[in-house]
Motif scaffolding. Structure first.
Motif, mmCIF file in Angstrom:
data_model
loop_
_atom_site.group_PDB
_atom_site.id
_atom_site.type_symbol
_atom_site.label_atom_id
_atom_site.label_comp_id
_atom_site.label_asym_id
_atom_site.label_seq_id
_atom_site.Cartn_x
_atom_site.Cartn_y
_atom_site.Cartn_z
ATOM 1 N N LEU A 145 48.770 39.494 33.813
ATOM 2 C CA LEU A 145 49.996 39.991 34.437
ATOM 3 C C LEU A 145 49.720 41.305 35.161
ATOM 4 O O LEU A 145 49.267 42.273 34.538
ATOM 5 C CB LEU A 145 51.086 40.219 33.390
ATOM 6 N N PRO A 146 49.972 41.382 36.468
ATOM 7 C CA PRO A 146 49.773 42.647 37.188
ATOM 8 C C PRO A 146 50.823 43.673 36.774
ATOM 9 O O PRO A 146 51.998 43.343 36.594
ATOM 10 C CB PRO A 146 49.937 42.245 38.656
ATOM 11 N N ILE A 147 50.387 44.926 36.625
ATOM 12 C CA ILE A 147 51.339 45.996 36.281
ATOM 13 C C ILE A 147 51.211 47.177 37.233
ATOM 14 O O ILE A 147 51.778 48.242 36.988
ATOM 15 C CB ILE A 147 51.167 46.462 34.822
ATOM 16 N N GLY A 148 50.469 47.006 38.319
ATOM 17 C CA GLY A 148 50.416 48.037 39.343
ATOM 18 C C GLY A 148 49.564 49.241 39.004
ATOM 19 O O GLY A 148 49.911 50.372 39.394
ATOM 20 N N LEU A 149 48.442 49.053 38.298
ATOM 21 C CA LEU A 149 47.523 50.167 38.103
ATOM 22 C C LEU A 149 46.902 50.559 39.439
ATOM 23 O O LEU A 149 46.851 49.765 40.378
ATOM 24 C CB LEU A 149 46.428 49.791 37.107
ATOM 25 N N SER A 150 46.434 51.773 39.528
ATOM 26 C CA SER A 150 45.926 52.327 40.781
ATOM 27 C C SER A 150 44.829 51.452 41.385
ATOM 28 O O SER A 150 43.775 51.241 40.769
ATOM 29 C CB SER A 150 45.372 53.732 40.539
ATOM 30 N N GLU A 151 45.059 50.950 42.594
ATOM 31 C CA GLU A 151 44.039 50.167 43.285
ATOM 32 C C GLU A 151 42.823 51.032 43.604
ATOM 33 O O GLU A 151 41.687 50.550 43.569
ATOM 34 C CB GLU A 151 44.614 49.572 44.568
ATOM 35 N N GLU A 152 43.065 52.292 43.902
ATOM 36 C CA GLU A 152 41.958 53.204 44.189
ATOM 37 C C GLU A 152 41.028 53.316 42.984
ATOM 38 O O GLU A 152 39.801 53.254 43.114
ATOM 39 C CB GLU A 152 42.498 54.581 44.564
ATOM 40 N N TYR A 153 41.619 53.467 41.797
ATOM 41 C CA TYR A 153 40.795 53.583 40.602
ATOM 42 C C TYR A 153 40.057 52.280 40.340
ATOM 43 O O TYR A 153 38.847 52.271 40.046
ATOM 44 C CB TYR A 153 41.635 53.946 39.381
ATOM 45 N N MET A 154 40.769 51.155 40.447
ATOM 46 C CA MET A 154 40.145 49.864 40.177
ATOM 47 C C MET A 154 38.988 49.600 41.139
ATOM 48 O O MET A 154 37.966 49.030 40.758
ATOM 49 C CB MET A 154 41.181 48.754 40.266
ATOM 50 N N ASP A 155 39.131 50.020 42.385
ATOM 51 C CA ASP A 155 38.070 49.791 43.375
ATOM 52 C C ASP A 155 36.819 50.603 43.058
ATOM 53 O O ASP A 155 35.696 50.126 43.233
ATOM 54 C CB ASP A 155 38.570 50.142 44.775
ATOM 55 N N ARG A 156 37.006 51.838 42.610
ATOM 56 C CA ARG A 156 35.841 52.707 42.434
ATOM 57 C C ARG A 156 35.268 52.677 41.007
ATOM 58 O O ARG A 156 34.150 53.139 40.783
ATOM 59 C CB ARG A 156 36.189 54.146 42.820
ATOM 60 N N ALA A 157 36.036 52.131 40.058
ATOM 61 C CA ALA A 157 35.543 52.094 38.680
ATOM 62 C C ALA A 157 34.315 51.195 38.582
ATOM 63 O O ALA A 157 34.279 50.101 39.157
ATOM 64 C CB ALA A 157 36.644 51.590 37.746
ATOM 65 N N GLU A 158 33.325 51.650 37.863
ATOM 66 C CA GLU A 158 32.102 50.874 37.700
ATOM 67 C C GLU A 158 32.283 49.834 36.612
ATOM 68 O O GLU A 158 32.828 50.109 35.544
ATOM 69 C CB GLU A 158 30.931 51.796 37.353
ATOM 70 N N SER A 159 31.829 48.620 36.890
ATOM 71 C CA SER A 159 31.858 47.559 35.896
ATOM 72 C C SER A 159 30.850 46.491 36.292
ATOM 73 O O SER A 159 30.634 46.236 37.484
ATOM 74 C CB SER A 159 33.257 46.940 35.785
ATOM 75 N N LEU A 160 30.265 45.864 35.301
ATOM 76 C CA LEU A 160 29.375 44.734 35.532
ATOM 77 C C LEU A 160 30.089 43.406 35.295
ATOM 78 O O LEU A 160 29.467 42.343 35.399
ATOM 79 C CB LEU A 160 28.151 44.819 34.619
ATOM 80 N N TYR A 161 31.410 43.476 34.998
ATOM 81 C CA TYR A 161 32.139 42.272 34.623
ATOM 82 C C TYR A 161 33.273 42.006 35.612
ATOM 83 O O TYR A 161 33.990 42.929 36.019
ATOM 84 C CB TYR A 161 32.711 42.421 33.210
ATOM 85 N N PHE A 162 33.435 40.722 35.951
ATOM 86 C CA PHE A 162 34.445 40.304 36.921
ATOM 87 C C PHE A 162 35.087 38.998 36.453
ATOM 88 O O PHE A 162 34.510 38.253 35.650
ATOM 89 C CB PHE A 162 33.813 40.112 38.304
ATOM 90 N N TYR A 163 36.280 38.733 36.992
ATOM 91 C CA TYR A 163 37.057 37.548 36.632
ATOM 92 C C TYR A 163 37.388 36.800 37.905
ATOM 93 O O TYR A 163 37.968 37.371 38.835
ATOM 94 C CB TYR A 163 38.337 37.982 35.923
ATOM 95 N N THR A 164 36.997 35.538 37.968
ATOM 96 C CA THR A 164 37.221 34.733 39.166
ATOM 97 C C THR A 164 38.529 33.976 39.036
ATOM 98 O O THR A 164 38.628 33.001 38.274
ATOM 99 C CB THR A 164 36.073 33.734 39.388
ATOM 100 N N ASP A 165 39.545 34.440 39.763
ATOM 101 C CA ASP A 165 40.809 33.716 39.834
ATOM 102 C C ASP A 165 40.927 33.088 41.212
ATOM 103 O O ASP A 165 39.991 33.123 42.022
ATOM 104 C CB ASP A 165 41.989 34.644 39.530
ATOM 105 N N ALA A 166 42.081 32.501 41.515
ATOM 106 C CA ALA A 166 42.255 31.807 42.794
ATOM 107 C C ALA A 166 42.068 32.753 43.974
ATOM 108 O O ALA A 166 41.470 32.371 44.993
ATOM 109 C CB ALA A 166 43.629 31.149 42.845
ATOM 110 N N ALA A 167 42.578 33.969 43.853
ATOM 111 C CA ALA A 167 42.462 34.913 44.963
ATOM 112 C C ALA A 167 41.002 35.270 45.225
ATOM 113 O O ALA A 167 40.573 35.378 46.379
ATOM 114 C CB ALA A 167 43.278 36.170 44.664
ATOM 115 N N ALA A 168 40.221 35.468 44.163
ATOM 116 C CA ALA A 168 38.803 35.787 44.340
ATOM 117 C C ALA A 168 38.054 34.601 44.942
ATOM 118 O O ALA A 168 37.217 34.762 45.834
ATOM 119 C CB ALA A 168 38.192 36.177 42.996
ATOM 120 N N ALA A 169 38.348 33.403 44.471
ATOM 121 C CA ALA A 169 37.677 32.218 45.001
ATOM 122 C C ALA A 169 38.015 31.988 46.463
ATOM 123 O O ALA A 169 37.184 31.520 47.247
ATOM 124 C CB ALA A 169 38.055 30.990 44.170
ATOM 125 N N ALA A 170 39.246 32.318 46.847
ATOM 126 C CA ALA A 170 39.691 32.064 48.222
ATOM 127 C C ALA A 170 38.980 32.930 49.246
ATOM 128 O O ALA A 170 39.037 32.634 50.445
ATOM 129 C CB ALA A 170 41.200 32.285 48.321
#
Length: 498
Positions: free
Chosen positions: A200-225
């Motif tokens: 469920l999206p809750i509107g956390l900062s896109e800026e933070y999410m973009d720059r935060a370092e992580s080796l883990y990702f989740y492939t949903d429909a938007a990512a696959a598209a």
């Protein structure tokens, strides 16, 4: 979608509060509105709702959701695990906002009439150590209730990443995880207790999410598209890629039939299947548009003529491990084609480890857990399994697709992409053969290996979801996946996410 771990989960909240700006209560209200909307859309209004509430922010979310759903006409009861003076500031604030008429009682007085849906708001991502009373008793009460359980963010008691083997946690029917899935929900140690995972999206900062370092990702429909290649107007079969499949042996032609059918759904221009000449009729009958290369032996014993014609190869399903096949596999690897390597071909790489150095960079290995153990060595925990998978991918310069629930694609640089599609009905013989053929077709079509692996795994899972909707998880079989690959692609290729 990026998956944050450790302290970065809480940093995302703090960064959003500081930069938006928004206070913690307002951010909690935003999250609670998203949760309440989901519950209102998935629970019948006549079902009683029992909120099991802890003392921290997870409990504050639960209280806010109870308020919202009570006002929407749901029958809500709140059960507190702690006294009011033990609650966090945000949790106490939301307790005081509850309207008159909404029942609030101690946990010991919890009443769960037939049809009750429990909302688990005891603990979120801040769990430390073993559960103690009163939370331990509350978790046990939930698990013994027989009720449908909706957990907020994580099933209570679960660590957000590793270390959940043998832990006592809530066993949820559905977990409503906020903004991004927590890693534990995607791993066997804890994922079985999570039930269905809904982000469920809750509107956390896109800026933070973009720059935060992580080796883990989740492939949903938007990512696959974002991954599909365009198809040129003047495309022809000669410039859309030629896939070679080396599959099947005498009396094991089914693997070749399944892989071929899937490759023909991939968009590549040509598909050639190399299998024992005695088994060629099965491919001709099921896939007349495929080209057949006949091996004179009852096993994989030699290469097709003119290997320069092919852009990618899928090898392994049903080929067996005859000594002649070891020699043929070595010759195939020396040809240098990017390969999807599965099943018996993986087992041959494990039996003769010197063959691994011949695997072309940019290939894709698709082991199930048993095959991964033979390739990478055994592990004692989920984090060790992931590290061994990373080491294997790095050493070979390949993508490693670890098949199972939330199939993990590990790139050679250590990134791990967990899949959102698929269901337990796909745990049937032949599902992996379909994946091998489809991935080989995508590689031949021109996809970069990582994109092919991520997109192929997602579409394979969506085809499985479509098959489950149509036949049911028990009745569906691997051949059904091929029939639904086209529908899965239409979902993604028709999207326009910019």
């Amino acid at each position: 979608m990026k998956i944050l771990t450790g302290s970065r989960i809480r940093e995302a909240d703090r960064y959003t509060i500081a930069r938006e700006p928004i206070d913690s209560i307002a951010l909690m209200e935003r999250a609670s509105e998203s949760i309440a909307q989901w519950v209102a859309g998935h629970v019948r209004p006549e079902c009683p709702l029992a909120f099991f509430v802890g003392k921290g922010n997870n409990g504050g979310d639960g209280l806010a959701v109870a308020r919202m759903l009570h006002r929407a006409g749901f029958s809500c009861a709140v059960y507190l695990a702690f006294g009011r003076d033990e609650l966090s500031e945000e949790c106490r604030f939301n307790l005081e906002r509850l309207p008159r008429g909404l029942s609030v009682r101690p946990m010991a007085e919890a009443s769960l009439p037939e049809g009750t849906v429990i909302v688990d708001a005891l603990l979120g991502t801040g769990v430390r150590g073993e559960l103690t009373e009163p939370l331990l008793g509350a978790v046990r009460r939930i698990n013994s209730s027989g009720c449908r359980v909706v957990s907020i963010d994580l099933p209570s008691g679960m660590f957000s990443e590793f270390g959940n083997a043998g832990r006592t946690t809530v066993r949820a029917t559905t977990t409503l995880t906020l903004e991004f899935p927590k890693l534990a929900l995607l791993l066997p140690e804890g994922g079985e207790a999570a039930g269905e995972v809904v982000v469920l999206p809750i509107g956390l900062s896109e800026e933070y999410m973009d720059r935060a370092e992580s080796l883990y990702f989740y492939t949903d429909a938007a990512a696959a598209a974002r991954l599909p290649l365009s198809r040129p107007k003047f495309a022809h079969k000669g410039n859309c890629g030629h896939a070679l499949l080396v599959c099947g042996s005498e009396d094991m032609a089914g693997a070749a039939v399944l892989a071929t059918g899937a490759a023909l759904r991939s968009g590549c221009g040509l598909v050639t299947v190399h299998l024992p000449r005695s088994e060629r009729v099965s491919v001709h009958a099921n896939s007349p548009s495929a080209i057949v290369s006949g091996d004179p032996e009852p096993v994989f014993s030699r290469l097709p003529r003119d290997m320069g014609r092919y852009d990618a190869v899928g090898v392994g399903p049903g080929v067996g491990q005859d000594p002649r096949s070891f020699e043929a596999l070595e010759a195939l690897l020396r040809a240098g084609l990017p390969a999807v390597i599965d099943a018996d071909a993986l087992n041959m790489l494990s039996a003769r480890t010197e063959l691994q150095r011949l695997v072309a960079r940019g290939s894709i290995l698709t082991p199930h857990l048993g095959e991964l153990r033979r390739l990478a060595g055994d592990w004692a925990s989920e984090d060790e399994k992931i590290e061994k998978t990373r080491d294997l991918a790095s050493r070979l310069g390949c993508c490693v697709v670890v098949k199972g629930a939330h199939t993990m694609v590990c790139s050679s640089d250590g990134r791990c992409f967990f899949n959102s599609s698929g269901n337990p009905g796909m745990a049937k013989g032949g599902s992996g053969d379909v994946l091998t053929g489809f991935l080989a077709g995508l590689l031949a079509r021109g996809y970069e290996p990582l994109a092919a692996a991520i997109l192929g795994v997602y579409l394979h899972g969506r085809a499985g979801d479509r098959a489950a909707d149509y036949y049911g998880q028990e009745a569906m079989n691997a051949g059904d996946l091929i029939d639904f690959l086209s529908e899965a692609q239409q979902e993604i290729f028709g999207r326009d996410d910019g």
